[in-house]
Design an enzyme around this catalytic site. Structure first.
Site, PDB file in Angstrom:
ATOM      1  N   SER A  22       0.835  -1.212   0.000  1.00  0.00           N
ATOM      2  CA  SER A  22       0.000   0.000   0.000  1.00  0.00           C
ATOM      3  C   SER A  22       0.861   1.250   0.000  1.00  0.00           C
ATOM      4  CB  SER A  22      -0.905  -0.028   1.242  1.00  0.00           C
ATOM      5  OG  SER A  22      -0.140  -0.296   2.405  1.00  0.00           O
ATOM      6  N   LYS A  50      10.083  -7.275   5.475  1.00  0.00           N
ATOM      7  CA  LYS A  50      10.116  -7.037   4.018  1.00  0.00           C
ATOM      8  C   LYS A  50      10.916  -5.789   3.697  1.00  0.00           C
ATOM      9  CE  LYS A  50       7.178  -3.427   3.662  1.00  0.00           C
ATOM     10  NZ  LYS A  50       7.517  -2.109   3.088  1.00  0.00           N
TER      11      LYS A  50
HETATM   12  N1  LIG Z   1       4.539   5.611   3.194  1.00  0.00           N
HETATM   13  C1  LIG Z   1       3.949   4.480   2.942  1.00  0.00           C
HETATM   14  O1  LIG Z   1       3.580   4.181   1.801  1.00  0.00           O
HETATM   15  C2  LIG Z   1       3.708   3.525   4.023  1.00  0.00           C
HETATM   16  C3  LIG Z   1       4.283   3.662   5.270  1.00  0.00           C
HETATM   17  N2  LIG Z   1       4.041   2.767   6.238  1.00  0.00           N
HETATM   18  C4  LIG Z   1       4.636   2.888   7.542  1.00  0.00           C
HETATM   19  O2  LIG Z   1       4.068   3.984   8.231  1.00  0.00           O
HETATM   20  C5  LIG Z   1       5.008   4.533   9.116  1.00  0.00           C
HETATM   21  C6  LIG Z   1       5.107   5.990   8.819  1.00  0.00           C
HETATM   22  O3  LIG Z   1       5.570   6.109   7.509  1.00  0.00           O
HETATM   23  P1  LIG Z   1       5.528   7.464   6.721  1.00  0.00           P
HETATM   24  O4  LIG Z   1       4.377   8.272   7.094  1.00  0.00           O
HETATM   25  O5  LIG Z   1       5.673   7.131   5.323  1.00  0.00           O
HETATM   26  O6  LIG Z   1       6.848   8.147   7.274  1.00  0.00           O
HETATM   27  P2  LIG Z   1       7.268   9.657   7.138  1.00  0.00           P
HETATM   28  O7  LIG Z   1       8.699   9.714   7.393  1.00  0.00           O
HETATM   29  O8  LIG Z   1       6.780  10.208   5.893  1.00  0.00           O
HETATM   30  O9  LIG Z   1       6.493  10.346   8.307  1.00  0.00           O
HETATM   31  C7  LIG Z   1       6.815  10.107   9.630  1.00  0.00           C
HETATM   32  C8  LIG Z   1       5.942  10.971  10.503  1.00  0.00           C
HETATM   33  O10 LIG Z   1       6.296  10.698  11.830  1.00  0.00           O
HETATM   34  C9  LIG Z   1       6.475  11.934  12.499  1.00  0.00           C
HETATM   35  N3  LIG Z   1       7.454  11.783  13.563  1.00  0.00           N
HETATM   36  C10 LIG Z   1       8.785  11.754  13.453  1.00  0.00           C
HETATM   37  N4  LIG Z   1       9.324  11.665  14.660  1.00  0.00           N
HETATM   38  C11 LIG Z   1       8.321  11.644  15.544  1.00  0.00           C
HETATM   39  C12 LIG Z   1       8.266  11.584  16.933  1.00  0.00           C
HETATM   40  N5  LIG Z   1       9.340  11.526  17.705  1.00  0.00           N
HETATM   41  N6  LIG Z   1       7.050  11.586  17.510  1.00  0.00           N
HETATM   42  C13 LIG Z   1       5.953  11.667  16.776  1.00  0.00           C
HETATM   43  N7  LIG Z   1       5.966  11.741  15.437  1.00  0.00           N
HETATM   44  C14 LIG Z   1       7.136  11.732  14.834  1.00  0.00           C
HETATM   45  C15 LIG Z   1       6.948  12.891  11.450  1.00  0.00           C
HETATM   46  O11 LIG Z   1       6.674  14.198  11.841  1.00  0.00           O
HETATM   47  C16 LIG Z   1       6.160  12.456  10.269  1.00  0.00           C
HETATM   48  O12 LIG Z   1       4.923  13.092  10.295  1.00  0.00           O
HETATM   49  C17 LIG Z   1       6.296   3.785   8.869  1.00  0.00           C
HETATM   50  O13 LIG Z   1       6.449   2.802   9.837  1.00  0.00           O
HETATM   51  C18 LIG Z   1       6.109   3.152   7.528  1.00  0.00           C
HETATM   52  O14 LIG Z   1       6.842   1.961   7.417  1.00  0.00           O
HETATM   53  C19 LIG Z   1       3.199   1.750   5.991  1.00  0.00           C
HETATM   54  C20 LIG Z   1       2.595   1.557   4.796  1.00  0.00           C
HETATM   55  C21 LIG Z   1       2.823   2.435   3.705  1.00  0.00           C
HETATM   56  O1  LIG Z   2       5.385  -0.395   3.087  1.00  0.00           O
HETATM   57  C1  LIG Z   2       5.233   0.298   2.118  1.00  0.00           C
HETATM   58  C2  LIG Z   2       4.194   0.034   1.123  1.00  0.00           C
HETATM   59  O2  LIG Z   2       3.441  -1.082   1.467  1.00  0.00           O
HETATM   60  C3  LIG Z   2       6.109   1.436   1.890  1.00  0.00           C
HETATM   61  O3  LIG Z   2       7.366   0.980   1.709  1.00  0.00           O
HETATM   62  P1  LIG Z   2       8.587   1.922   1.958  1.00  0.00           P
HETATM   63  O4  LIG Z   2       8.566   2.269   3.416  1.00  0.00           O
HETATM   64  O5  LIG Z   2       9.777   1.158   1.555  1.00  0.00           O
HETATM   65  O6  LIG Z   2       8.379   3.137   1.118  1.00  0.00           O
END
Ligand SMILES: NC(=O)C1=CN([C@@H]2O[C@H](COP(=O)(O)OP(=O)(O)OC[C@H]3O[C@@H](n4cnc5c(N)ncnc54)[C@H](O)[C@@H]3O)[C@@H](O)[C@H]2O)C=CC1
Ligand SMILES: O=C(CO)COP(=O)(O)O
Length: 899
Positions: free
Chosen positions: A155, A208
């Site tokens: 996703s 993964k």
């Molecule tokens: N981007 C994607 O497509 C997907 C991401 N995920 C998972 O979701 C999680 C978040 O990913 P993203 O949003 O893409 O990461 P990102 O790096 O884009 O965003 C991270 C967020 O966490 C916040 N953050 C950072 N440090 C923090 C702290 N100490 N306390 C509270 N908030 C804090 C940041 O301000 C930011 O809003 C990760 O574990 C990622 O693996 C899961 C599925 C898809």
């Molecule tokens: O988990 C994800 C999509 O399912 C996003 O993968 P990345 O964190 O590697 O961008």
């Protein structure tokens, strides 16, 4: 058990913690569904800009968010605000979760008013190597962890906003919470599959990412276009490593084959949209990790998770060479080229090997109150026996009320575990202590797990002692310790297994006792190794003498409350994955069996190499009848269960082709020749059934029909040419005659539904009903040989011709050839008199049909283009996709997606 407060059908109040890539996109996704969404951002500028413009400064800067999404922050929302929420969704990277949950804990202390808690992060915490479940339990308590829901799967955030069809796994220990989450997220372009293996799903999502880095490294090193082999290798071996780590941890191997496992692995290993893949790619291109992290602009969880994975594989004692090389490249300065070279230089090894030791999930579950301390103590004995830790075995045995016969979900006892793993000393201690040498697991008796002569000797001795004590004869007349090898008959029909032919000695005849066979079953140690072909519809369940697959290969809901080891004997297919031993299936062959090289090759992928259960479908019965269950009364003699008899007074189904007359014939026998058929008349015992041509048709292997003086029903597989038993079949091989209902036509384009055979309580249609739906009519023909197919030109084979009537398909069954060109057959006296329609050969050799406007309008419910549209299966190519695929692709409202 804590559950979240009732969720409104719509308009839930949702707080999303983390306004990063994923948090923002999920805000848009939920805002799209009329929920009131609050997006917590830590940056003042983001909050202000978002509320002023409905745009996110950093992510999706050109996208205008729904009006029902607003930003809150930068301070963490207070308890009152949290308590006013129906849903809390955590989109914070794993490393920051503990801190935030600790701050939020006071607002989550009232377990009766918990909001629905959803976690989407994909990582393992550095330092503690904790999964999110553990972080939640540590900060908010076990109840909150048990109620938490996890979303994972392929996703990419931006594709969700683009409304690309997407599916994810939604899992929780609390089924109701997973259901609520699925309902919350479900949209026409977003499908949720629920499950109950959060440990497996969490591990899948975290692991993964590490393999995505590896795949990126390879593509960066060799170029994406030219390293497809390598990427495929990394994905496949990555899946094997993930599954190995997961099962060692206590997760279900099946979870790794789902969306959160292989689905997300495939996505992130093959797309530059993945941040983890990008990190690897840039490393492969020669950039340093520091530079990459500094410029990536978003989290790549695999970078930190690689550290925890390294610790985990050491703790669990499993092999994960790819993950270890990723760690070395990230943190030990190894070059990507060296890492690949090292991987390729590893000695050959078995492709599929699942771990059998180490179960941290057990501790976690104990922590969550899902395993009782007693069961942990009992499992200590089980584990010590498995590992051969004699001191631990003695310590466990010294405890009071230790159940020596405690079983895991496969029925494996501590004794079997010790035998399997060759721990002779432990076997001796257990037998001395009184362990039952005849207590079998679902995979066989203890002696089937070893070829060690010392252990077999101890077992024999213990068994003879045991049989003196119990003095109970074996159910089927065998001596329990009779280990003599029986010679297989020369041409024994092999079990129709999709796994290929079993070793010849798996299907030998039982020994003669006083000149006769005591039953038609092989001895129990052999029977227990033969897959039950009635599973999962086997009426004998766990008591079946044949082998049922271990329960963990069948996904099921996690039991709540947890079924402790103490209860397992009463619940032989414990549906939990965690508190049980990882699979060790199949067992090694017993001494008297063929060497393992002769074991059947696996026909289908199975992470454990375990045989895949038999499929259901029109498979000819083999000569062994179902063995029945050990210790239960034998099956009543007579034919297999029949559905209620055909009721002539019931309203006839109208024939879809508009033929007049009742369907099926309201009076008169289904088989008019039945009275003349020698097979259908009572026969003396041991008589050999012979057809009108004098040829033998179906032996009387099983005496039940004969003893009951009832005629066996005709073989339903014979008319289809699918009887595997040939002359030996105990059901008469006869072709149905005139008067049998005509074939049900295809219904791909509307029309009356095909009459269906009613289903008995056991899920099978009665034989006579099945026979009633076989496609036969009154057109003369011949069979070539017995059970064979007719020649295409209708010539009669030389051997043993049977004057049966062979049906030729009529034009109605091939509507694409319809129109005025042929004369359809007419129905006379319940049969068909063939017109001058096409022969089967003509039909089959006809050119690919084109449909004209007039006929397509008439035949299909859909509006098909008036042009000539090439068809597949009666629908234009664009509409002939599998149902679910087509409906997803077209978002058609008139198709129900049920896959
Ligand atoms: N981007 C994607 O497509 C997907 C991401 N995920 C998972 O979701 C999680 C978040 O990913 P993203 O949003 O893409 O990461 P990102 O790096 O884009 O965003 C991270 C967020 O966490 C916040 N953050 C950072 N440090 C923090 C702290 N100490 N306390 C509270 N908030 C804090 C940041 O301000 C930011 O809003 C990760 O574990 C990622 O693996 C899961 C599925 C898809
Ligand atoms: O988990 C994800 C999509 O399912 C996003 O993968 P990345 O964190 O590697 O961008």
């Amino acid at each position: 058990m804590a559950t979240s407060k009732a969720q409104p059908d719509s308009n839930s109040r949702v707080l999303i913690l983390g306004a990063g890539n994923f948090g923002s996109c999920l805000a848009e996704h939920l805002g799209d569904s009329d929920h009131r969404v609050f997006l917590w951002a830590r940056e003042q500028s983001v909050v202000e800009h978002f509320n002023a413009t409905r745009k996110h400064l950093k992510y999706l800067p050109s996208h205008t968010f729904s009006s029902n999404v607003s930003a809150v922050g930068p301070a963490l929302p207070d308890a009152a605000f949290i308590n006013s929420m129906d849903v809390l969704l955590f989109a914070i990277p794993t490393q920051f979760l503990r801190d935030n949950l600790t701050k939020l804990q006071p607002a989550l202390s009232d377990k009766t008013k918990l909001p629905l808690l959803i976690f989407v992060n994909k990582g393992i915490e550095i330092g503690t190597d904790a999964l999110t479940l553990e972080i939640i339990a540590d900060t908010c308590g076990a109840d909150v962890a048990k109620a938490a829901t996890f979303i994972s799967g392929p996703s990419f955030a931006k594709e969700i906003v683009l409304r690309r069809p997407t599916s994810v796994s939604v899992v929780s220990f609390t089924e109701a919470e997973a259901d609520k989450t699925a309902a919350l997220f479900h949209q026409p372009h977003f499908r949720c599959y629920t499950g109950s293996d959060p440990v497996g799903v969490e591990l899948s999502g975290a692991l993964k990412n590490v393999y995505a880095i590896a795949a990126g490294m390879s593509d960066g090193l060799y170029g994406k276009e030219d390293s497809n082999n390598t990427r495929a290798m990394i994905i496949t071996r990555g899946l094997a490593e993930m599954t190995c780590i997961g099962t060692a941890y206590g997760a279900s191997p099946l979870t790794f084959l789902g969306l959160a496992g292989v689905g997300d692995l495939f996505l992130t290993c093959s797309s530059s949209s993945s941040r983890n893949y990008t990190v690897g790619y840039r490393l492969g291109q020669g950039e340093t990790l520091d530079t990459i992290i500094a410029t990536l602009g978003s989290v790549a969880e695999g970078v930190s998770t690689a550290k925890s994975v390294r610790n985990l594989v050491t703790q669990l004692g499993v092999q994960a060479p790819i993950a270890e090389r990723v760690y070395e490249v990230l943190y030990e300065g190894k070059s990507t080229g060296d890492a690949v070279a090292e991987l390729m230089a590893l000695p050959p090894s078995r492709e599929i090997e699942l771990a059998t030791i180490g179960r941290p999930a057990e501790k976690l579950l104990h922590r969550l109150g899902m395993i009782s301390p007693a069961s942990l103590m009992v499992s200590a004995l089980w584990k010590a026996c498995s590992q051969g830790d004699l001191d631990a075995v003695n310590a466990a045995l010294a405890a009071q009320n230790v159940d020596l016969e405690i079983k895991d979900h496969t029925g494996s006892t501590p004794l079997i575990e010790a035998i399997k793993n060759g721990h002779t000393e432990v076997v001796k201690v257990l037998l001395d202590k009184g362990a039952d040498p005849t207590n079998a697991s679902s995979q066989g008796l203890p002696e089937t797990f070893t070829s060690d002569q010392g252990i077999l000797g101890m077992l024999n001795f213990a068994r003879s002692k045991h049989s003196q004590d119990t003095a109970a004869p074996q159910e089927n007349g065998y001596e329990a310790n009779d280990t003599s090898a029986y010679a297989p008959p020369a041409n024994y029909p092999f079990y129709p297994s999709i796994n290929g032919a079993p070793p010849p000695d798996m299907f030998y005849a039982p020994p003669m006792v006083n000149g006769h066979r005591p039953s038609n079953m092989p001895p129990p140690e052999v029977t227990g190794r033969i897959p039950c072909r009635y599973y999962p519809a086997c009426r004998y369940g766990a008591a079946c003498a044949y082998q049922h697959p271990p329960a963990q290969y069948y996904p099921g809901q996690h039991p709540a409350p947890f079924t402790s080891y103490d209860q397992m004997p009463q619940q032989p297919y414990a549906p939990t994955y965690y508190p049980v031993s990882p699979p060790s299936f199949p067992p090694p062959p017993p001494l008297q069996m063929a060497p393992s090289s002769e074991m059947p090759p696996q026909g289908h992928f199975s992470p454990t190499g375990a045989p895949v259960p038999m499929p259901y479908g029109p498979m000819s019965p083999v000569m062994y009848s179902h063995p029945g269950q050990i210790g239960l009364p034998p099956l009543p003699a007579g034919p297999t269960p029949q559905s209620p008899p055909f009721n002539p007074s019931s309203p006839p189904a109208s024939h879809p082709n508009g033929h007049v007359g009742p369907f099926p014939p309201s009076n008169g026998p289904i088989y008019p020749d039945a009275a003349r058929s020698p097979q259908l008349n009572p026969q003396p015992d041991a008589a050999v059934s012979r057809g009108p041509d004098g040829a033998r048709r179906g032996g009387l292997r099983r005496g039940s029909f004969v003893r009951a003086k009832q005629p066996p029903p005709p073989c339903i597989f014979f008319p289809m040419g699918r009887c595997k038993n040939g002359d030996e079949c105990r059901f008469p091989h006869i072709m149905p005659q005139d008067g049998v209902p005509p074939p049900a036509p295809f219904h791909s384009r509307g029309g009356a539904p095909r009459p269906r055979a009613s289903i008995n309580g056991n899920g099978y249609a009665a034989l006579d009903e099945k026979m009633a739906h076989l496609s036969l009519n009154g057109h003369s023909g011949s069979l070539r040989g017995r059970g064979g197919r007719p020649n295409a030109n209708g010539h009669v084979g030389k051997r043993a011709p049977i004057p049966m009537k062979q049906r030729v398909p009529n034009a109605d069954e091939f509507p694409v050839l319809g129109g005025g060109s042929t004369t359809p057959p007419t129905r006379v006296n319940g049969g068909f008199v063939n017109g001058n329609g096409p022969t089967a050969a003509q039909v089959l050799q006809a050119p690919r049909p084109f449909r004209t406007n007039a006929s397509s309008q008439a035949a299909t419910p859909r509006n098909i283009s008036p042009e000539r549209v090439p068809e597949t299966n009666g629908l234009p190519a664009s509409e002939s996709l599998p149902l679910s695929f087509a409906s997803v692709a077209t978002a058609s409202t008139d198709v129900t997606v049920s896959a």
